[in-house]
Structure formats: structure tokens, C-alpha cells
Scaffold this active site. Structure first.
Site, mmCIF file in Angstrom:
data_model
loop_
_atom_site.group_PDB
_atom_site.id
_atom_site.type_symbol
_atom_site.label_atom_id
_atom_site.label_comp_id
_atom_site.label_asym_id
_atom_site.label_seq_id
_atom_site.Cartn_x
_atom_site.Cartn_y
_atom_site.Cartn_z
ATOM 1 N N ASP A 123 0.813 -1.216 0.000
ATOM 2 C CA ASP A 123 0.000 0.000 0.000
ATOM 3 C C ASP A 123 0.848 1.269 0.000
ATOM 4 O O ASP A 123 0.337 2.358 0.242
ATOM 5 C CB ASP A 123 -0.937 0.008 1.201
ATOM 6 C CG ASP A 123 -0.194 -0.082 2.517
ATOM 7 O OD1 ASP A 123 1.002 -0.446 2.493
ATOM 8 O OD2 ASP A 123 -0.794 0.204 3.578
ATOM 9 N N ASP B 122 10.651 -4.259 11.032
ATOM 10 C CA ASP B 122 11.352 -3.079 10.531
ATOM 11 C C ASP B 122 12.205 -2.436 11.628
ATOM 12 O O ASP B 122 13.279 -1.901 11.358
ATOM 13 C CB ASP B 122 10.368 -2.065 9.946
ATOM 14 C CG ASP B 122 9.235 -1.731 10.902
ATOM 15 O OD1 ASP B 122 9.129 -2.390 11.955
ATOM 16 O OD2 ASP B 122 8.446 -0.820 10.589
#
Length: 759
Positions: free
Chosen positions: A557, A644
Site C-alpha cells: 500500500d 522493521d
């Protein structure tokens, strides 16, 4: 005739009498001293014979003392080698390589026996191995074995001395004469000789030993380790004392020493002579006799004055303010002072003849220490004065690198030991001395990835290499099978339009099959679909499909323009060892909570670049998967919002540098993940209504809603658990953002290379 015979007889008799009276005494003396010489060859003088000399020493001790000068060189060498029965061991003769072929380099630690306590230090060593990527709980998979018996202190006068080790290890079915075993030792021998004896037969085992002497050290088989205290940190460790503003390199004092002086016994010669170089100005040499129970009985005329001078200076202050630190031998060859000097950036001046320096097999100590001779002590001041200031600074910088890379924690000491042994198993794929002695260090350079320096992101500037001129777009997709959302289609078209894009790799993180090839958009570059298992950690798996140095990590996205991608890639080519990207976040220390905090507010500070849209080197995929232990990857998979952060922490721990933020358009905002569940409870898939794991965060400090709050809490927990595992917080904050030339300047659009970034 009778008269002639009579004269001959008288002449013979007279000759015999003359010989007896004039030469007989000499013959008797010759015979006597011949017997004395023969006796002297056996043992002279006979100290226990009271008729010759009164003895003031213990007769049993002196009876054992022969004359060492009467031993031949071969006998003296045999005496030295008798310390270890397998003194001629090499990897080729005393190590079973076949155990390492099937499962690789795995280490098994013996289970702890009930009623057999271990010291705090040995517990740290065992913990370092069990928490590492080398450990296996299955002995059948093991290449190397570590005893659960504490062998660190083999001084039989010590309270931590373990008795009957021979009997205990013979009962271990895995012992096999010591083959493929590694024994750790910090203290060997005892008063007065402090020899290298351990008090048990090590068989064919390797030794990782402190204060190793070069004569008993077996090159290519044993490992020399530093002597460290029980307070040495398990992991992390304090940083070195050299800072960027620590100039000029020469400090208040040129050369210092502060420590014990031994009045008698081994190690006393050097320390007794240290006062000769003291000048009270730039050379400070302080000793004290005030140690041990009976120091007053043995003190000499210098002791009282030395003790007074000793108290005038603080040891830590001397370390901070000195350029060189003398590191003499103590009772043993090594001392704690060695690591203390390294951390303080006080260049060690070693006075310990015959010491096999720690990890000398891979570390070039000529770049970080001055190796002197105990016999030439008085020449040390003039020698260090001749070292040029630029060379002094290079020495200091190298001490800091070595301290941080290999010595600042027990974890690093143990892992360095294991990696040295691992390199011996495959010499053709082992690390070079350059890799061990240059940033980021041998522990962070995996030879399984490559043996060519140009394949790593750390050596481009030093070696004149250039990173690849193309990148691979790596997109993680969790959409429902059979449909592709519009954001994915637009993202593929945008990325493929970049002049620097070489290929697109899509990680399909769903058990259901991906859409057929006809459903995927046409692109100008090859598009490869990789089926994943749904785990978040596999996002950083070293897939063979990735062929370029640069990786552009993307979420499905993510919204970017081609100009943004092109500019970010050019920035990355200038900083290939860092993460370069768009959405950023930061960490801070929350004093009220006593823990690390995490914020997504737009501020001038940043320490994390989210991998939802970021460039980095593909080597970090290998480091993430192969360097980090399985426990950390399981943590990532369990929290569902942590991969992350772990990648940013890993890169910061390797480079000691912050990530770099690049220009992004105003309309680049956090998108809502258009994803459906692959299956109920799929690993790595967030609950309905929750954003994708790596979606960019924007202005809110904490996402609204129950799902957002839970995800934010998970990320904070992740950050603190990572800081605990590393032993410190590796993330580095920065206020840097890089924009294109003439960005936002009031000039013609025609003069700007990336005008679309300002729209």
C-alpha cells in the site's frame, strides 16, 4: 753378569719408589676429584647434605630442584610440552571435521550437573553460547562441545577450584579423549611458579586460555583470549572513551602505570624496575607494596615512599589523561589492565615477554599496541616519544575499534573465539586479516555470503568499489488470492518506470496461491513471484531472486512517485551502508517509565526509517537471517509489528550510524492496508482493521482505535526487548534530511531535476 742384574733390579726399584713418592699423591687426588666430578654431574651441590652447607629452605622443595642448565635443549622442550600431553595437536590430527559437514558449525554445551556449581563468569560464557546462533540442544548435530564443569580457575588455592576433573570428564560418553571439545581457562597454575598446568588431562581438546605463553600455545589449534574480570558485562558493554572531540591525540601524560609491585617471585623483576622511568612530569609510574597478607615482612626501603606516592593519583584519571599505558606482566602473563587500557584509548605498551596476545591469529596488534621487551624497559620512554601524532591517533582509533568489536562484552569474546575456530574448518572461505582489522569487524562479515570485499556495503570507499547501478524492488503482498488491489498495480507501474530498476520481486505472504501471470500488470522489467510462509521475518530472507546490491523494500500500500524512487536511489549509492528511505520514526528514553519510548510524531529527530519504503544493501538480508539468533526472529514473528525496527537496530549496531531520510511529497501519507486475511490466525497477518506491519506512520503520536493502540504497544515492547538483548540501545538519532539541489528554491522549474517532488 750377576752384578749387571743386581744394578738393573736396584734401578727399577729406585724408579718405582720415586714414582710412588712424587706422583702417587697426584694420582690419589685425581681419583678423588674424579669421584667428586661424577657426583657433581648427578646433582651439585647436594643442598640436603648438611656436612657441605646448612640449608635454610624446605628440604623436600630443594630436593626436587635439579640443575636446569644440565638439561639438553630437547629435554627442556619436552618438559615444556609435558604441560599438555597432546601438545602436537593440530586441527588435522585432533579434530573430527566430519562432525561439522552435515549440520554446519553447531555448538553443544553439556547439561549442568546437579550439585556442581559454576562461577558467575563461567555462567556468562555458557549463556553467551546458548543464546547464540551456534547453539544446538542436540549433541548429534554438534560440531563442537563445551564442558559444563567450570575450568576457568585452575589455581588449587582458589575457592573456585574444581577437584577431580579427570575423573568427571572420563565419565562423559561424549568426551572421546577431548576430540572436538573446547576448554575455557582464565587462571592456570599456582604460587610460586604459576605454570600453565590445569591439573587434569585435556586430551585432544582445544584450549581457549588467558595468559597463554608462546611456548605451550599450539598455533592454529588453541585460542588465546583476554583476561577479564567477573564484572565484565554479559552483552553490550560500555563504549570506548575516545570521542570525536578528543584532539589533540597527545594528552596530559605521555606514559603511566599504577599498580602492584611484587617484591619477590615471578613477575617481580619488571615491576620492581618501573620506578626508574618515573619523572613526575609526563611519565608517571606508581607502585605499591601494600598487598597480600605478609607485605610488611618483605617490604624494602622504597615501600613506604612508594605507598605515599601511590595514593596521590587516581587510576581512572590517569587512564583518561594518558597517551600510553604500561601493561606489564603480573604473576601471570596477562592482566585486567590490558582491556582497561583498550577501552580508555590509552595505547597499551606491553611488557610481558612470551605472551601470546589475545586473538593474535586474526588481530594485528601492531596497529593498536606497542609490544616492548622486559629487558629493554629503560628504552620505552624514548621509543614512545618518537611516535608521530598522526600515528598516535591511528593507534587510539584502532584500540576503540578492537574494544567495541571483540572485547567489550563476554558475548563478543566468546563469539570471536568460536568464529576463529569456525574459520579453520573452511580455510578457503575464511575471513582475511583485513576483514578482522577493519570496520565493522570479523563478527559482522559473513564469509558464507561472499569472500569478495566488493560484495559488502562497508568497503566501497576504502577499496575503490562502486555499488551496482540498478536496484531490485522487493514488495511484500498480503492481499487475498485472486485479486490485486489498485495500490499494488500503481506501485508496480511506478517502480518499473524508474531508469534504475532492474527487477521486481513480489513476496506473496499467504498460503493461498498468487494470481495467475495474466492478472499481473505488464512492466518493463522482469517480475518474479516468491511464495512465502506468512512469517514477518522472512521479509528479510536472502532470496536468490534478488540479484542486485540495492534493495527497495516496499509494502503493497506504499504510494511513491518515480522521481522519489530515482532520487532516493542516488542518495543510497552515496551511502550504501545505511538505510535510506521516506517514512521515519524516532525513539527516546522515558525517564518516568524507566524504559525506551517510541513515537511517530513528525519531529526534527529520526532514528528509524520504516522498511515500507526504504533502500538498503542486500547483505543485510543475510545478516538478518544468519547472524541474528533464532530467538530474535521468533520475537519478530510473535509481535507482528517489529521486523522493521529490528532491521534498523541491526544496521545501526553494525554501522554505528543513523538512517537517512529523503524528500517525500506532501501528499505522501500513511495508507490504510487494503488486505484481507489469508486464513484465520495466519502468522504475520495483523487483525482486521489494523494497518500493514510496515505501513508508514504519520503525524499521530499513537494510532487511534483498539487495534492501533495494541500495535503501537507491541512496537514499544519490541524496542525494549531488542535493547535488552543487545545490551544497549544501538539506534542513533539524526536531524538530517537530504533534498535535491534547488528543492523549493524560487528558480525556474527547468533548472530542477526533480520538479515533481514539489507538487
Amino acid at each position: 753378569m750377576q752384578t749387571r742384574k743386581k744394578y738393573i733390579f736396584l734401578t727399577f726399584l729406585a724408579s718405582w719408589l720415586l714414582l710412588f713418592f712424587f706422583g702417587g699423591d697426584q694420582l690419589r687426588r685425581f681419583a678423588f676429584f674424579s669421584g667428586r666430578k661424577a657426583e657433581a654431574r648427578r646433582n651439585w651441590p647436594r643442598w640436603t647434605d648438611r656436612s657441605l652447607l646448612r640449608s635454610f629452605a624446605d628440604p623436600e622443595e630443594l630436593q626436587r630442584d635439579g640443575d636446569p642448565a644440565l638439561l639438553s635443549p630437547r629435554e627442556r622442550r619436552a618438559a615444556r610440552l609435558s604441560i599438555h600431553r597432546s601438545s602436537r595437536c593440530r586441527m588435522e590430527t585432533c579434530f573430527d571435521f566430519s562432525r561439522c559437514e552435515r549440520h554446519g558449525f553447531k555448538v553443544f554445551t553439556y547439561p549442568q550437573e546437579r550439585g556442581q556449581p559454576v562461577s558467575e563468569t563461567y555462567g556468562k560464557i555458557l549463556s553467551s553460547i546458548e543464546r547464540s546462533r551456534y547453539h544446538t540442544p542436540n549433541p548429534e548435530e554438534a560440531c563442537l562441545f563445551i564442558l559444563s564443569i567450570d575450568t576457568l580457575d585452575r589455581d588449587h588455592l582458589s575457592g573456585q577450584y574444581v577437584r577431580d576433573v579427570d575423573e568427571k570428564i572420563r565419565g562423559f560418553p561424549l568426551w572421546n579423549g577431548g576430540r572436538n571439545h573446547l576448554i575455557f581457562n582464565l587462571y592456570s597454575g599456582t604460587w610460586p611458579s604459576y605454570s600453565g598446568e590445569l591439573g587434569f588431562d585435556i586430551g585432544q581438546a582445544m584450549l581457549a586460555k588467558a595468559s597463554f605463553d608462546t611456548q605451550s600455545f599450539r598455533p592454529g589449534f588453541d585460542v588465546s583470549i583476554p583476561l577479564f574480570s567477573k564484572d565484565h558485562p554479559q552483552r553490550g558493554g560500555d563504549r570506548g572513551w575516545l570521542y570525536q572531540d578528543s584532539v589533540p591525540p597527545k594528552k596530559k601524560y605521555l606514559l603511566v602505570f599504577k599498580g602492584k609491585r611484587y617484591l619477590t617471585g615471578i613477575g617481580s623483576g619488571t615491576r620492581n624496575a618501573l620506578h626508574h622511568i618515573h619523572n613526575g612530569k609526563d611519565i608517571i609510574s606508581l607502585t605499591t607494596c601494600k598487598h597480600g597478607k605478609d607485605w610488611e615482612k618483605h617490604k624494602d626501603t622504597r615501600c613506604d615512599k612508594d605507598n605515599v606516592d601511590y595514593e596521590r593519583f587516581d587510576y581512572q584519571e590517569l587512564l583518561h589523561n594518558s597517551t600510553f599505558c604500561i601493561v606489564p606482566r603480573g604473576r601471570r602473563l596477562g592482566s585486567f589492565r590490558f582491556l582497561e587500557a583498550l577501552q580508555a584509548a590509552c595505547i597499551p605498551v606491553l611488557l610481558s615477554d612470551g605472551w601470546e596476545l589475545p586473538f593474535a591469529e586474526v588481530i594485528d596488534w601492531g596497529r593498536a599496541a606497542v609490544v616492548g621487551s622486559e629487558r629493554l624497559l629503560l628504552q620505552i620512554p624514548s621509543a614512545v616519544r618518537c611516535i608521530h601524532p598522526e600515528r598516535v591517533l591511528a593507534f587510539q582509533q584502532q584500540t576503540q575499534f578492537l574494544w567495541d568489536a571483540y572485547f567489550s562484552s563476554v558475548d563478543k569474546i566468546v563469539h570471536t573465539t568460536l568464529e576463529i575456530i569456525r574459520d579453520r574448518l573452511s580455510p578457503h572461505r575464511s575471513r582475511s586479516r583485513f576483514l578482522w582489522n577493519a570496520l565493522p569487524g570479523g563478527l559482522l562479515v559473513l564469509p558464507d555470503f561472499s569472500t569478495h570485499l566488493g560484495d559488502f556495503p562497508f568497503y566501497y570507499l576504502q577499496r575503490g568499489y562502486n555499488p551496482s547501478e540498478k536496484f531490485t524492488a522487493f514488495i511484500r503482498v498480503v492481499s487475498q488470492a485472486g485479486s490485486l488491489s489498485q495500490p499494488i498495480l500503481r506501485l508496480i507501474q511506478t517502480v518499473s518506470g524508474s531508469q534504475y530498476c532492474a527487477q521486481i520481486v513480489v513476496l506473496w505472504s499467504c498460503e493461498k496461491p498468487p494470481p495467475p501471470s495474466g492478472k499481473w500488470p505488464q512492466s518493463a522489467v522482469p517480475l518474479t513471484i516468491v511464495q512465502g510462509s506468512g512469517k514477518l521475518s522472512e521479509r528479510f530472507f536472502p532470496f536468490e531472486a534478488i540479484q542486485t546490491d540495492a534493495v527497495l523494500s516496499l509494502d503493497e500500500d506504499t504510494s511513491l512517485s518515480t522521481s522519489e524512487v530515482d532520487f532516493a536511489f542516488l542518495v543510497w549509492r552515496s551511502f550504501p551502508e545505511r538505510i535510506v528511505g521516506f517514512p521515519t520514526q524516532s525513539h527516546f528514553w522515558d525517564a518516568e517509565q524507566g524504559r525506551w519510548g517510541y513515537t511517530s510524531k513528525w519531529t526534527n529527530e529520526l532514528s528509524i526509517v520504516l522498511t515500507a519504503a526504504a533502500f538498503y544493501h542486500r547483505y543485510y538480508h543475510s545478516l538478518f537471517t544468519e547472524f541474528l539468533p533464532a530467538g530474535l526472529r521468533e520475537l519478530v514473528d510473535g509481535l507482528a509489528a517489529c521486523e522493521d525496527i529490528l532491521m534498523n537496530v541491526l544496521v545501526a549496531a553494525v554501522t554505528k550510524l543513523p538512517p537517512i531520510k529523503v524528500t517525500q511529497r506532501k501528499q505522501h501519507k500513511e495508507g490504510v492496508a487494503q488486505q484481507a486475511e489469508c486464513r484465520d490466525g495466519a502468522a504475520g497477518t495483523p487483525p482486521p482493521g489494523q494497518r500493514s506491519p510496515s505501513a508508514p506512520h504519520s503525524a499521530p503520536a499513537q494510532p487511534k482505535g483498539t487495534a492501533g493502540t495494541r500495535r503501537f504497544s507491541q512496537r514499544q515492547d519490541c524496542l525494549n526487548q531488542l535493547a535488552d538483548w543487545f545490551g544497549y540501545m544501538p539506534l542513533v538519532s539524526s536531524q538530517l534530511r537530504l533534498d535535491p539541489v534547488l528543492f523549493k528554491d524560487q528558480v525556474s522549474v527547468l533548472r530542477k531535476k526533480y520538479p515533481s517532488l514539489e507538487k
